[in-house]
Design an enzyme around this catalytic site. Structure first.
Site, PDB file in Angstrom:
ATOM      1  N   ARG A 158       0.868  -1.176   0.000  1.00 60.23           N
ATOM      2  CA  ARG A 158       0.000   0.000   0.000  1.00 60.23           C
ATOM      3  C   ARG A 158       0.907   1.229   0.000  1.00 60.23           C
ATOM      4  NH1 ARG A 158      -1.872  -3.607   4.016  1.00 60.23           N
ATOM      5  NH2 ARG A 158      -3.903  -4.544   3.537  1.00 60.23           N
ATOM      6  N   LYS A 183      -2.057  -1.703   7.720  1.00 59.05           N
ATOM      7  CA  LYS A 183      -3.508  -1.707   7.885  1.00 59.05           C
ATOM      8  C   LYS A 183      -3.890  -2.756   8.923  1.00 59.05           C
ATOM      9  CE  LYS A 183      -7.700  -1.590   5.079  1.00 59.05           C
ATOM     10  NZ  LYS A 183      -8.265  -1.763   3.729  1.00 59.05           N
ATOM     11  N   HIS A 255      -3.395   2.586  -6.268  1.00 60.30           N
ATOM     12  CA  HIS A 255      -3.593   1.309  -5.571  1.00 60.30           C
ATOM     13  C   HIS A 255      -3.689   0.138  -6.557  1.00 60.30           C
ATOM     14  CE1 HIS A 255      -4.392  -0.701  -1.781  1.00 60.30           C
ATOM     15  NE2 HIS A 255      -5.395  -1.353  -2.318  1.00 60.30           N
ATOM     16  N   ARG A 258      -0.908  -2.370  -6.720  1.00 60.25           N
ATOM     17  CA  ARG A 258      -0.995  -3.477  -5.754  1.00 60.25           C
ATOM     18  C   ARG A 258      -1.868  -4.599  -6.317  1.00 60.25           C
ATOM     19  NH1 ARG A 258      -0.991  -4.807  -0.145  1.00 60.25           N
ATOM     20  NH2 ARG A 258      -2.969  -5.553   0.690  1.00 60.25           N
ATOM     21  N   HIS A 289      -3.436  -9.119   4.213  1.00 66.22           N
ATOM     22  CA  HIS A 289      -4.884  -9.276   4.289  1.00 66.22           C
ATOM     23  C   HIS A 289      -5.282  -9.915   5.611  1.00 66.22           C
ATOM     24  CE1 HIS A 289      -5.527  -9.209  -0.373  1.00 66.22           C
ATOM     25  NE2 HIS A 289      -5.367  -8.015   0.136  1.00 66.22           N
ATOM     26  N   TYR A 298      -8.811 -11.879  -6.203  1.00 66.20           N
ATOM     27  CA  TYR A 298      -7.833 -11.763  -7.286  1.00 66.20           C
ATOM     28  C   TYR A 298      -7.870 -12.980  -8.208  1.00 66.20           C
ATOM     29  CZ  TYR A 298      -5.815  -7.830  -4.727  1.00 66.20           C
ATOM     30  OH  TYR A 298      -5.628  -6.622  -4.101  1.00 66.20           O
TER      31      TYR A 298
END
Length: 327
Positions: A158, A183, A255, A258, A289, A298
């Site tokens: 990120r 995050k 973003h 990513r 994640h 994805y």
């Protein structure tokens, strides 16, 4: 004295409980600065409504969570979620409180589809970054910005994680980045490819000896780059590479580098015949994640963008690929 944002003064009948609610979040490791400001707004609203006792009535909650004409649905859901957490806390303390229905915070299906760069687009983009000219007013810019874009794509980080990197968190002997307080307030280790590691070694040598506490990618003022500055540089690179931009909110977004990293990695694994059951959790951990469910999205993008892989991937890994929902 702690490092958290000082507790704001509250004046409604819930004042002491609001203080305790925020203090509990601090103890759990949350900064809760933005939420504290929103709770200060709620407190002013409750005070104006004459609330003098430790209760959170339904009428006031429903009035507070009503969508403002100028706010997005996402902002409203965030406000509702905060009030729900406060109400849950109050109920556990024995205070009467109305708990708004959870369905009010359900996310609406997003029409946005990330832009997945083709490999040749990525190559052009990074080559353009490497060609950023020397700027006398910003002597490190031609060194820092290319390295940032190589890390954004090469590691799938990120942008906030990249600009927050400190010199001491970059181990170029072991080839590992330490992402601190990413995050969800989680730390994680991100291994570098040998090629990217060598590139960062050359970059670090060019920058000379620096303090371990200093930013690995310093801005002209010696602090950290602001993510908007990186975004503006990204837009300039898109223009130079003749990669069209759809306007605000339509991308390509910064973003999306990513997203592209994740899809390109999955496509490579597909072609290598890798075991996605084993590697999907690895990718989820690498990306930071919270669960494999986020990473599974994805898989759908990969299968859609690479038709030559779709049939084999469905046969081998169809049980872990999220199904497309018909409109």
């Amino acid at each position: 004295m702690n490092n958290h944002t000082p507790t704001l003064a509250f004046h409604s009948g819930l004042a002491p409980w609001l203080e305790k609610f925020i203090a509990e979040k601090h103890v759990c490791g949350y900064k809760y600065a933005t939420e504290a400001k929103e709770l200060r707004r709620l407190d002013r609203f409750l005070s104006h409504q004459g609330l003098e006792t430790a209760v959170l009535p339904r009428t006031l909650v429903e009035s507070w969570i009503t969508k403002d004409p100028n706010e997005s649905s996402r902002t409203q859901r965030t406000r509702i979620g905060l009030v729900r957490r406060l109400a849950t806390f109050l109920l556990l303390q024995g205070c009467p409180a109305y708990l708004a229905p959870a369905r009010l915070t359900a996310k609406e299906p997003s029409p946005f589809v990330p832009h997945i760069f083709r490999l040749e687009e990525i190559q052009k983009l990074l080559a353009a970054a490497d060609a950023i000219p020397v700027n006398p007013r910003s002597p490190w810019r031609h060194l820092v910005l290319p390295a940032i874009f190589h890390v954004l794509y090469g590691c799938g980080l990120r942008v906030g994680e990249v600009v927050a990197l400190r010199v001491g968190a970059v181990d170029l002997l072991a080839g590992v980045l330490t992402i601190r307080q990413g995050k969800f307030r989680k730390d994680r280790l991100v291994p570098l490819t040998p090629c990217l590691c060598q590139r960062l070694r050359s970059y670090a040598d060019s920058m000379g000896t620096r303090s371990a506490d200093g930013p690995f990618f310093p801005a002209p003022h010696a602090g950290s780059y602001h993510r908007l500055t990186i975004y503006h540089a990204f837009r300039q690179l898109l223009w130079k590479c003749r990669i069209p931009h759809g306007g605000r909110g339509r991308g390509p977004r910064l973003h999306d580098l990513r997203h592209t990293f994740a899809v390109h990695r999955l496509a490579k694994w597909y072609r290598e015949g890798a075991d996605l059951n084993a590697l999907l959790p690895v990718l989820a951990t690498y990306l930071g994640h919270q669960s494999v469910t986020e990473t599974q999205l994805y898989l759908r993008l990969t299968a859609d963008l690479f038709p030559d892989l779709s049939a084999r991937s469905e046969a081998a890994f169809g049980h872990v690929i999220p199904r497309r929902i018909a409109p």
